[in-house]
Enzyme design. Structure first.
Site, PDB file in Angstrom:
ATOM      1  N   GLY A 106      40.319  29.536  43.093  1.00  0.00           N
ATOM      2  CA  GLY A 106      40.376  28.448  42.747  1.00  0.00           C
ATOM      3  C   GLY A 106      39.072  28.708  42.602  1.00  0.00           C
ATOM      4  CB  SER A 113      41.434  29.425  37.399  1.00  0.00           C
ATOM      5  OG  SER A 113      41.096  28.865  38.246  1.00  0.00           O
ATOM      6  CB  VAL A 174      43.722  38.714  46.137  1.00  0.00           C
ATOM      7  CG1 VAL A 174      44.587  40.338  45.840  1.00  0.00           C
ATOM      8  CG2 VAL A 174      43.754  39.136  48.005  1.00  0.00           C
ATOM      9  N   GLY A 175      43.858  37.603  43.453  1.00  0.00           N
ATOM     10  CA  GLY A 175      44.521  37.930  42.284  1.00  0.00           C
ATOM     11  C   GLY A 175      43.227  38.296  41.249  1.00  0.00           C
ATOM     12  CB  ILE A 234      48.559  40.160  38.517  1.00  0.00           C
ATOM     13  CG1 ILE A 234      47.991  40.486  37.395  1.00  0.00           C
ATOM     14  CG2 ILE A 234      49.249  41.037  38.903  1.00  0.00           C
ATOM     15  CD1 ILE A 234      46.840  40.978  37.147  1.00  0.00           C
ATOM     16  CE1 TYR A 475      30.125  36.376  41.256  1.00  0.00           C
ATOM     17  CE2 TYR A 475      28.398  37.374  41.178  1.00  0.00           C
ATOM     18  CZ  TYR A 475      29.316  36.776  42.227  1.00  0.00           C
ATOM     19  OH  TYR A 475      29.115  37.173  43.489  1.00  0.00           O
TER      20      TYR A 475
END
Length: 505
Positions: A106, A113, A174-175, A234, A475
């Site tokens: 998030g 996302s 992590v993703g 993933i 970024y």
């Protein structure tokens, strides 16, 4: 009467047109498709009709700029519990012309996302939060819904001398972090996170569940720093863990402008990328009050500005002091500045957690705020007068909760060919990121903060890589412009951002 009838007819037509244009997207076909492929989906599907829809949507949405009432909302949020539940979501979304937004932690700076301009589904990977560590093999499988904190804690539970080279913030997913080219204090020793991925499981656009062997090396290459959400969902990564000593050394030294911060930063550019690989010395620059938490005068030009020099050294204090005396005596590091600790303690230290409370790394709670991040890469040292120009922005009100972060490259990063991964910035001297925060009380001044950030970004143009301008993928700045937010984008149209390296940001 005739005029009244015509007016009424016009109003009726307008109402019908507006109701057509703004009618909610009909998601019944999607649900019918999904129900035909999955059973017992009620516990993993959230729609606006669910009372918990808003809390699920906003729980991990960090940037408040993208949580307003006018922000586009998904037709549905899916929180799969097993990878077998993901292919039906992909196939049904594809068949019903719905975009899929994949959420890991998030922290997406621009809301990518969990926001889209077209009808979309959020695939929230929060249930894929496990990290399984094999200390003997020095590997770990980690779900893409895990946070860096969960991964780090799991590694430290198994071994005090293993680590993984990723970022600082423990609530980052992590993703997105790994697939977008994330990095941290082990960058110069072991490269960035994706350099240490040795396998992955991904669900492609056709719903096939693939590992490295079955996906092929081209796709495996693309998801290691090129932004994984572009190529499929993933599910997990297999990581190569790296060796660290039982004790390493850190310091955090602040120098104000009166203590020659400008000259120290200028000197740092020439030496930090050339230190031995075991030493990572980076800089946070801005207001002293923000960087240190100490009160300082806020009276116009009396505001204290400076730079914090933060060291992470894979060795003991005596050797670090010797290195600093040899290469950077101007900084004036003394033994009292240095602390020896374990790797997991250093993770806590650099995030300002108590170093003996590793359980804090398991907390996914994030502090929501208004955020604007930008980034650049520097190929040649910025002259002293160029650095002085940056300080001027920090005397303005918008600079109160902001900082410039300078992260040195060199070491292992410079040894790995650029073609090894879709990350085109390895040969930079350092990355230069700008982080800006403001709170809800300042929400009405958002345009002022964004303008301030834009002015700094424009000011840096002569001093950073700009042919084309480069940016860290995670970024990316959508205020600079975007491809078609609705519909497809041609290669020709996308090439206005540059070709080759620029395509990969």
């Amino acid at each position: 009467m005739k005029t009244l009838t015509i007016s009424a007819l016009v109003v009726l037509i307008l109402v019908l047109i507006l109701s057509y244009l703004f009618q909610p997207y009909d998601d019944e076909d999607f649900f019918e498709c999904l129900s035909g492929k999955l059973h017992n989906i009620s516990n993993i599907v959230y729609t606006p009709r669910n009372s918990s829809f808003s809390s699920v949507l906003l729980t991990t949405a960090w940037n408040l700029r993208y949580t307003t009432p006018s922000t586009p909302k998904p037709q549905v949020i899916i929180t799969p519990e097993h990878e077998s539940q993901i292919p039906p979501v992909i196939l049904c979304a594809r068949d019903n012309d719905m975009e899929i937004r994949i959420r890991s932690g998030g922290h997406d700076m621009e809301g990518g996302s969990f926001v889209s301009e077209v009808p979309f589904v959020i695939l929230d990977m929060i249930n894929f939060s496990q990290a399984t560590v094999d200390a003997e093999a020095k590997t770990a499988w980690v779900g893409t819904g895990a946070t860096l904190g969960i991964l780090y804690y799991s590694i430290a539970e198994k071994s005090p001398t293993l680590a993984f080279p990723a970022g600082f913030c423990p609530t980052v997913g992590v993703g997105g972090h790994i697939s977008g080219g994330g990095y941290g204090t082990l960058l110069r020793k072991y490269g960035f996170a994706a350099d240490n991925v040795i396998d992955a499981r991904i669900v492609d656009v056709n719903g096939r569940i693939l590992d490295r062997k079955s996906m092929g090396e081209d796709l495996f290459w693309a998801i290691k720093g090129g932004g994984g959400a572009s190529f499929g969902v993933i599910v997990s990564f297999k990581l190569q863990l790296v060796d660290v000593p039982e004790k390493l050394t850190v310091f955090n030294i602040h120098r104000t402008l009166q203590q020659n911060a400008t000259q120290l930063i200028h000197r740092w550019q020439y030496i930090a990328p050339k230190f031995e690989k075991d030493l990572h010395l980076y800089i946070n620059a801005g207001r002293t009050s923000y960087l240190t938490g100490e009160n300082s005068s806020q009276d116009g030009r009396n505001i204290s500005l400076g730079a914090s020099f933060k060291a992470f050294y894979l060795g003991r204090v005596d050797r670090l002091l010797s290195l600093m005396q040899e290469s950077f005596p101007e900084l004036g590091v003394v033994r009292e500045d240095c602390i020896e600790m374990s790797w997991i303690q250093s993770v806590l230290y650099f995030f300002a957690f108590p170093i003996d409370s590793p359980e804090n790394l398991l907390n996914r709670t994030i502090t929501k705020t208004y955020v604007k991040f930008t980034s650049n890469y520097v190929q040649t040292p910025i002259p002293a007068n160029g650095i002085e120009g940056i300080w001027k922005f920090y005397y303005e009100k918008e600079g109160e909760n902001s900082e410039v972060i300078m992260f040195p490259y060199g070491g292992r990063m410079a040894e790995i060919p650029e073609s090894e991964t879709p990350y085109p910035h390895r040969n930079s001297l350092f990355s230069l990121s700008h982080e800006l925060f403001w709170n809800e009380e300042e929400a009405q001044n958002t345009d002022k903060y964004l303008s301030w950030s834009s002015r700094i970004y424009n000011y840096l143009t002569p001093y950073v890589e700009n042919s084309p301008r480069a940016s860290y993928y995670n970024y990316r700045d959508l205020d600079l412009g975007v491809n078609n937010p609705k519909g497809k984008t041609s290669y020709e149209q996308a090439s206005i951002w540059g070709t080759s390296r620029a395509f990969l940001l």
